[in-house]
Design an enzyme around this catalytic site. Structure first.
Site, mmCIF file in Angstrom:
data_model
loop_
_atom_site.group_PDB
_atom_site.id
_atom_site.type_symbol
_atom_site.label_atom_id
_atom_site.label_comp_id
_atom_site.label_asym_id
_atom_site.label_seq_id
_atom_site.Cartn_x
_atom_site.Cartn_y
_atom_site.Cartn_z
ATOM 1 N N GLY A 209 5.628 7.281 14.179
ATOM 2 C CA GLY A 209 6.089 8.667 14.183
ATOM 3 C C GLY A 209 5.490 9.437 13.028
ATOM 4 N N LEU B 28 -8.260 4.189 3.872
ATOM 5 C CA LEU B 28 -8.095 3.565 5.183
ATOM 6 C C LEU B 28 -8.046 4.638 6.272
ATOM 7 C CD1 LEU B 28 -7.348 0.930 6.812
ATOM 8 C CD2 LEU B 28 -4.949 1.531 6.365
ATOM 9 N N THR C 166 -0.990 14.643 12.264
ATOM 10 C CA THR C 166 -2.270 14.167 11.713
ATOM 11 C C THR C 166 -3.458 15.026 12.151
ATOM 12 O OG1 THR C 166 -2.089 12.443 13.389
ATOM 13 C CG2 THR C 166 -1.715 11.782 11.159
ATOM 14 N N GLU D 30 -7.713 4.320 9.970
ATOM 15 C CA GLU D 30 -7.489 3.324 11.029
ATOM 16 C C GLU D 30 -8.219 3.673 12.325
ATOM 17 O OE1 GLU D 30 -6.420 0.462 10.760
ATOM 18 O OE2 GLU D 30 -4.398 0.241 9.974
ATOM 19 N N ALA E 146 3.247 8.887 3.917
ATOM 20 C CA ALA E 146 3.890 8.113 2.854
ATOM 21 C C ALA E 146 4.300 9.013 1.690
ATOM 22 C CB ALA E 146 2.937 7.021 2.378
ATOM 23 N N LYS F 119 -3.385 8.380 18.258
ATOM 24 C CA LYS F 119 -3.404 9.647 17.493
ATOM 25 C C LYS F 119 -4.371 9.568 16.314
ATOM 26 C CE LYS F 119 -1.158 8.536 13.602
ATOM 27 N NZ LYS F 119 -1.620 8.763 12.238
ATOM 28 N N GLY G 80 0.848 -1.186 0.000
ATOM 29 C CA GLY G 80 0.000 0.000 0.000
ATOM 30 C C GLY G 80 0.882 1.233 0.000
#
Ligand SMILES: NC(=O)C1=CN([C@@H]2O[C@H](COP(=O)(O)OP(=O)(O)OC[C@H]3O[C@@H](n4cnc5c(N)ncnc54)[C@H](OP(=O)(O)O)[C@@H]3O)[C@@H](O)[C@H]2O)C=CC1
Ligand SMILES: O=C(CO)COP(=O)(O)O
Length: 332
Positions: free
Chosen positions: A135, A276, A247, A278, A139, A190, A12
């Site tokens: 951390g 996604l 984030t 999570e 991507a 987070k 991914g």
């Protein structure tokens, strides 16, 4: 440590970015996709068009759909969604050499069992050496070679240190540590808090509200971590505060974007936009675990209720804003 060949399970966005980072660091990398067609397309085009378009794969990376590649791994990275980690770890069990370092790169808690990722690896791959990598690291930033710093934790300090050295580069700085639980709590929690910040912004509540949410979110994440035996300083580091700030402050985060869509009134079933998020899967497990440890996590509870469809966004905001006024450090 000899980390070659390095095998990465999961092609991914994050698996692909990590493959590039590791190849830049000089590792011999095999990237394993689940779908043979996807593997063949990445290998042929040298680009992961499905998950990370616009970035070319380093020439040193081999792409395959054969899980058997894990048999020769000197180190393995598990980069599948948290809810798929057990299934993938189980299928690797007969293939992996004993003592292989297995780096968990997923951020979440298993919904069905309430288990952390390192517990799942300990259960499914008892002969492996589990590590957790976490951390602030989108991507799309990492694959472009933009600099960041992350943390790699392992109960065996020398393994964490030598693998950090093997995988790091000037633009992908890897600190090491031994607080596995602290590092995985930061990554899992987070995501839930990023959904809350997304909701705040989607509802138009403003930057001040977001900053307050980050600070109170950090307070509840630290309370939770302390109750679970993690070191508070870990949560003040890259995997806690670092990733929370990233984030909660960027629509590039899929968790934040999911929350923002909810805040704008997009229906629950459509808010993730096929991506996604999570935190939506982790929220209920996080809150349940907090409850078992007597830890109050009002923001995470609100997110869990919203993603379960038990509370509207407006009700959740109302519940948070109308909590009793207390001393800042009163709640433990
Ligand atoms: N993206 C990022 O910036 C970062 C992500 N992470 C974490 O990394 C993890 C993976 O995220 P990311 O790569 O972004 O997710 P993506 O949605 O981009 O990719 C998920 C990958 O996992 C594969 N997969 C899904 N289910 C299974 C399964 N049951 N068995 C095998 N493979 C499976 C998918 O394969 P298929 O295409 O066949 O469905 C796909 O290749 C998450 O926990 C995330 O929090 C951590 C740091 C940064
Ligand atoms: O974990 C991440 C960055 O550190 C990625 O965040 P999202 O999964 O919310 O996109």
């Amino acid at each position: 440590m000899i980390a070659d060949p390095l095998v990465i399970i999961g092609a991914g966005a994050w698996g692909t970015a990590l493959a590039n980072a590791a190849a830049q660091a000089g590792r011999t990398v095999t990237l394993v996709a689940r779908d043979p067609e996807h593997a063949a397309t990445i290998e042929a085009t040298r680009e992961n068009l499905r998950f990370l378009p616009g970035a070319l794969l380093h020439a040193g990376i081999t792409v395959t759909a054969d899980l058997g590649a894990a048999a020769v791994a000197r180190a393995l990275l598990l980069v599948v969604p948290a809810q798929a980690l057990r299934e993938v770890a189980r299928s690797l069990a007969p293939r992996l050499a004993p003592g292989t370092p297995v780096v968990i790169c997923a951020k979440g808690i298993e919904r069905t069992s309430g288990r952390f990722m390192s517990d799942i690896v300990a259960e499914e791959l008892p002969a492996a050496v589990p590590l957790v990598l976490s951390g602030p690291s989108f991507a799309e930033d990492v694959v472009r070679g933009l600099p960041t710093a992350v943390v790699l934790a392992c109960g065996q300090e020398p393994v964490a240190r030598s693998l950090a050295v093997a995988l790091a580069s000037p633009t992908f700085r890897i600190y090491h540590g031994t607080d596995v639980r602290g590092v995985e709590i930061g990554g899992a929690a987070k995501n839930v808090l990023a959904i809350a910040c997304g909701i705040v912004m989607g509802c138009g509540l403003g930057e001040s509200a977001r900053a307050a949410m980050v600070a109170r979110g950090f307070a509840e994440l630290t309370r939770f971590a302390r109750a679970l035996g993690a070191r508070p300083e870990t949560l003040m580091g890259l995997s806690g505060l670092g990733d929370l700030v990233l984030t909660c402050g960027s629509a590039k985060s899929r968790n934040f974007a999911f929350g923002e869509a909810l805040g704008r009134g997009v229906p629950l079933a459509e808010a993730a936009g096929g991506k996604l998020a999570e935190g939506a899967f982790t929220a209920a497990a996080l809150v349940a675990m907090a409850g078992r440890h007597g830890v109050e996590m009002p923001i995470s509870e609100a997110v869990a209720a919203v993603v379960a469809g038990e509370m509207s966004v407006d009700e959740a905001i109302g519940a948070l804003l109308n909590r009793p006024i207390r001393a800042e450090h009163e709640i433990i």
